[in-house]
Design an enzyme around this catalytic site. Structure first.
Site, PDB file in Angstrom:
ATOM      1  N   LYS A   1       1.064  -0.933  -0.349  1.00 42.26           N
ATOM      2  CA  LYS A   1       0.310   0.199  -0.016  1.00 42.26           C
ATOM      3  C   LYS A   1       0.893   1.375   0.414  1.00 42.26           C
ATOM      4  O   LYS A   1       0.519   2.392  -0.499  1.00 42.26           O
ATOM      5  CB  LYS A   1      -1.285   0.515   1.111  1.00 42.26           C
ATOM      6  CG  LYS A   1      -2.273  -1.524   1.011  1.00 42.26           C
ATOM      7  CD  LYS A   1      -3.024  -0.858   0.123  1.00 42.26           C
ATOM      8  CE  LYS A   1      -4.014  -1.852   0.437  1.00 42.26           C
ATOM      9  NZ  LYS A   1      -5.282  -2.309  -0.648  1.00 42.26           N
TER      10      LYS A   1
ATOM     11  N   GLU B   1      -9.821   6.120   3.047  1.00 38.15           N
ATOM     12  CA  GLU B   1     -10.833   5.234   3.334  1.00 38.15           C
ATOM     13  C   GLU B   1      -9.387   3.271   3.808  1.00 38.15           C
ATOM     14  O   GLU B   1      -8.684   3.893   3.193  1.00 38.15           O
ATOM     15  CB  GLU B   1     -11.968   4.670   2.816  1.00 38.15           C
ATOM     16  CG  GLU B   1     -10.985   3.505   1.524  1.00 38.15           C
ATOM     17  CD  GLU B   1      -9.735   3.869   0.358  1.00 38.15           C
ATOM     18  OE1 GLU B   1     -10.285   4.691   0.392  1.00 38.15           O
ATOM     19  OE2 GLU B   1      -9.136   3.131  -0.046  1.00 38.15           O
TER      20      GLU B   1
ATOM     21  N   SER C   1       1.795  -9.945  -0.547  1.00 38.21           N
ATOM     22  CA  SER C   1       1.080  -7.866  -0.505  1.00 38.21           C
ATOM     23  C   SER C   1       1.333  -7.443   0.529  1.00 38.21           C
ATOM     24  O   SER C   1       1.759  -6.119   0.687  1.00 38.21           O
ATOM     25  CB  SER C   1      -0.251  -7.869  -1.235  1.00 38.21           C
ATOM     26  OG  SER C   1      -0.959  -8.966  -0.121  1.00 38.21           O
TER      27      SER C   1
END
Ligand SMILES: Cc1ncc(COP(=O)(O)O)c(C=O)c1O
Lengths: 406, 270
Positions: A99, A121, A388
């Protein structure tokens, strides 16, 4: 069925209105249109600006710790007995997930646009943490919207965000998960559009978000491509990534789209099983519709109301998906599959015990599918899993399932 | 001439302003909506905006979010909303009805099927909050062919270039959103609205109705003075929420809210 993609086809997408074939676009209320058009214009300019790109690359290197390693999972490969399994270690990034690649990029954009207030969010909290992190570094005010259910199941990340100086808003409406967090973030944005930059955490949302988030995350696939050539002298045969909104998957896939020999697998959350309806797999079991600013595959009922989703992993618990994935599905370039909660939990334990790498529950979905896939492939073939994120944030969930109080 | 144009022209001829209530169809129950519509007509409203419930009303504040939840609890689908309009039309042939909502229920039904059904039911206009004109290329012609007006939003952030372009795609009226925010917020600044609406009037000949933040006779009159009509939503929906257990009481409460607004607007008549 599958279309051979060329560089020209890819550079033409999204088109000027943000469409990937029938998908994408800009479906928002009028108040936001001017901001989105300004963002698009500025981004397209900065994308070609060497100074902007150099700053981005430097931050990825010195702050995030890139490049992340491409690691040969030797023992997992032996246990699986099929293709070589390699892991792209996004879990080793600063803050523990892919991210942050995107939040670095968008925070840089926000600075260029002179915006001092940031909203985001979050589902699993990884995007919230990554946003709070870049805001702390740049001295920006940070508000994170998070569904009340996710606030509970990802409490560790909530506390991390607070330590980083962010304000976490617990969202009580709707299903109290990621989609509702996104609704409330949009409501805040409409209200504070003059001074606020919305850092969207995945390749969804209105144009130009799916474009710019994909660009920022594509560093994953670019590195994987050159590391693979360097370490094995060839490209991988298959790439596997989990798909919530789809940002880690598109980041991995995009630099390989024209490499026909590379098979792409996006793994959605099968929850309790596709047949139960309790899942979060719009590409496997949904149909096209419009939500959160773009047209894409959605989980909805016959009346067009968005359906409740279920996944053990908060970051995949979303009824939509980035529009570029919808397009890749329809043209047959990528395969979208699902694994259940139980399969993901087993894969979490397996990777932890066999490789000493504890994946996020989101990532565990990709691991579960990749192991099944590798078992069907030849020993001289190569599968890369996008790891990830790391699993520390999920330890409470795992402990709870084991009946252990921490 | 569409029913909406007709009503707005007549009012203009009389020097009067349109009073346009918004309620969510199916709130508190789909069986009550037609009755509430008639009550509002009796209280002197000119056009009714009927909200189509949606699971994810991103542009709405808590009051209308809860109205959507109440309506969806009773399965108020888009088809049910169309049935409500058809029933209303059996006894009212004059008050225009505009459906206001989000794109996905329309998309799920199919654009053409929806356009046919809406025209057949007696709908006059459609306002889709998350459908800017840029994305309306497929659906707007279907509406136009069937005499349905396409109503689009203008906002404080809308540039002149866009005001002109949006007006080109609009018919009936344009809806000016009075502030940056969601429905139900209390941020309205009447002077700013007056300046912007006057400017919009310079750029288009279409009537301009103003919504968001109008909650009593005073704000209605202040905004009515500078526009062609006022849209009143959250304060009505909140009244529905508070009186949902007693429909007769609810109808009285709605009438008590709307009557002073009507009077205040009519006192502006030149
Ligand atoms: C570690 C990790 N992987 C994957 C995801 C899913 O998001 P996306 O599909 O955008 O990569 C999340 C989201 O929270 C995450 O934290």
């Amino acid at each position: 069925m599958s279309v051979k993609l060329t560089e020209e086809m890819l550079t033409a997408l999204p088109d000027a209105r943000g469409h990937f074939g029938a998908f994408g676009g800009r479906f928002v209320s009028e108040t936001l249109m001017d901001s989105l058009m300004t963002l698009e214009r500025e981004y397209l300019r900065l994308k070609k600006d060497p100074e902007f790109q150099a700053t981005f690359d430097k931050d990825l290197a010195d702050y995030v710790g890139r490049p992340s390693p491409l690691y040969f999972a030797e023992r997992l490969t032996r246990e699986t007995g099929g293709a070589q399994i390699w892991l792209k270690r996004e879990d080793l990034n600063h803050t523990g997930a892919h991210k942050v690649n995107n939040t670095i990029g968008q925070a840089l954009l926000a600075s260029f646009l002179g915006k001092k207030r940031i909203i985001a969010e979050t589902g699993a909290g990884q995007h919230g943490v990554a946003t709070a992190t870049v805001c702390a570094r740049l001295g920006l005010e940070c508000h994170v919207f998070m569904g009340a259910e996710d606030v509970q199941r990802q409490s560790l990340n909530v506390y991390r965000m607070k330590l980083l100086g962010a304000q976490v808003h617990s969202v009580q409406s709707g299903s109290r998960t990621l989609k509702d967090a996104m609704n409330d973030a949009m409501r805040d944005w409409v209200t504070n559009v003059d001074d606020t930059f919305y850092i969207i955490g995945t390749v969804a949302g209105p144009h130009p978000y799916p474009l710019l988030v994909r660009d920022f995350q594509s560093v994953i696939g670019r590195e994987t491509r050159s590391q693979s050539l360097e370490k094995t002298g060839k490209l991988p045969d298959a790439l596997v990534a989990c798909v919530g909104g789809g940002s880690n998957a598109i980041g991995m896939f995009y630099p390989f789209l024209t490499d026909e020999s590379v098979q792409l697998y996006g793994v959605e959350a099968g929850g309790l099983g596709i047949e139960t309806g309790q899942h979060a797999a719009p590409l496997c079991a949904g149909r096209p519709g419009v939500l959160h600013g773009n047209r894409t595959y959605l989980m909805e009922d016959d009346d067009g109301q968005i359906a409740a989703t279920h996944s053990v992993s908060a970051g995949l618990d979303y009824p939509g998906v980035g529009p570029e994935h919808s397009w890749l599905k329809d043209i047959g370039r990528a395969n979208y599959v699902s694994v259940t909660d139980d399969e993901a939990l087993d894969a979490f334990r397996m990777l932890t015990l066999v490789e000493g790498i504890m994946p996020a529950l989101e990532t565990a979905h990709a691991v579960a599918y990749a192991v099944k896939l590798a078992a069907t492939m030849d020993k001289d073939q190569m599968v890369v899993i996008n790891i990830s994120g790391r699993g520390d944030k999920d330890i409470h969930t795992i402990a709870q399932l084991d009946g252990i109080e921490l | 001439m569409s029913r909406i144009e007709g009503v707005l022209q007549t009012l203009k001829g009389q020097g009067r302003k349109a009073l346009i209530p918004f309620i969510t169809a199916g709130d508190p129950h789909p069986d009550e909506t037609v009755g509430l519509m008639h009550t509002m007509v009796d209280a002197g409203v000119n056009i009714i905006e009927l909200g189509v419930p949606f699971s994810d009303p991103m542009a709405d504040g808590p009051v209308i979010q809860l109205a959507c939840e109440r309506a969806l609890k009773h399965s108020t689908s888009l088809r049910r909303v169309l049935a409500i309009v058809r029933e209303f039309r059996q006894t009212n042939d004059t008050t225009p009805v505009v459906l206001m909502g989000y794109l996905n229920p329309i998309e799920a039904m199919g654009y053409e099927a929806f356009a046919d059904a809406a025209a057949e039911a007696g709908v006059d206009g459609v306002l889709t909050v998350d459908l800017p004109p840029e994305e309306a290329g497929d659906v707007a012609p279907l509406f136009a062919e069937r005499g349905l007006d396409s109503i689009f939003l203008l906002a404080p952030t809308t540039t002149d270039e866009r005001i002109r372009a949006i007006a080109d795609h609009s018919s009936g009226y344009v809806y000016y959103v009075s502030f940056n925010g969601v429905t139900g917020a209390a941020k309205i600044n009447v002077e700013e609205v007056a300046a912007k609406v006057a400017h919009v009037h310079e750029l288009t000949a279409l009537p301009v109705a103003v919504g968001f933040g109008i909650r009593d006779a005073e704000t209605a009159a202040a905004v009515g003075r500078v526009s062609d009509g006022v849209i009143v939503g959250s304060v009505l929906v909140d009244t529905i929420a508070r009186n949902q257990a007693d429909i007769e009481e609810l109808k009285r409460a709605l009438t008590d809210l709307l009557n002073p607004m009507r009077e205040a607007l009519d006192s502006l008549a030149s």
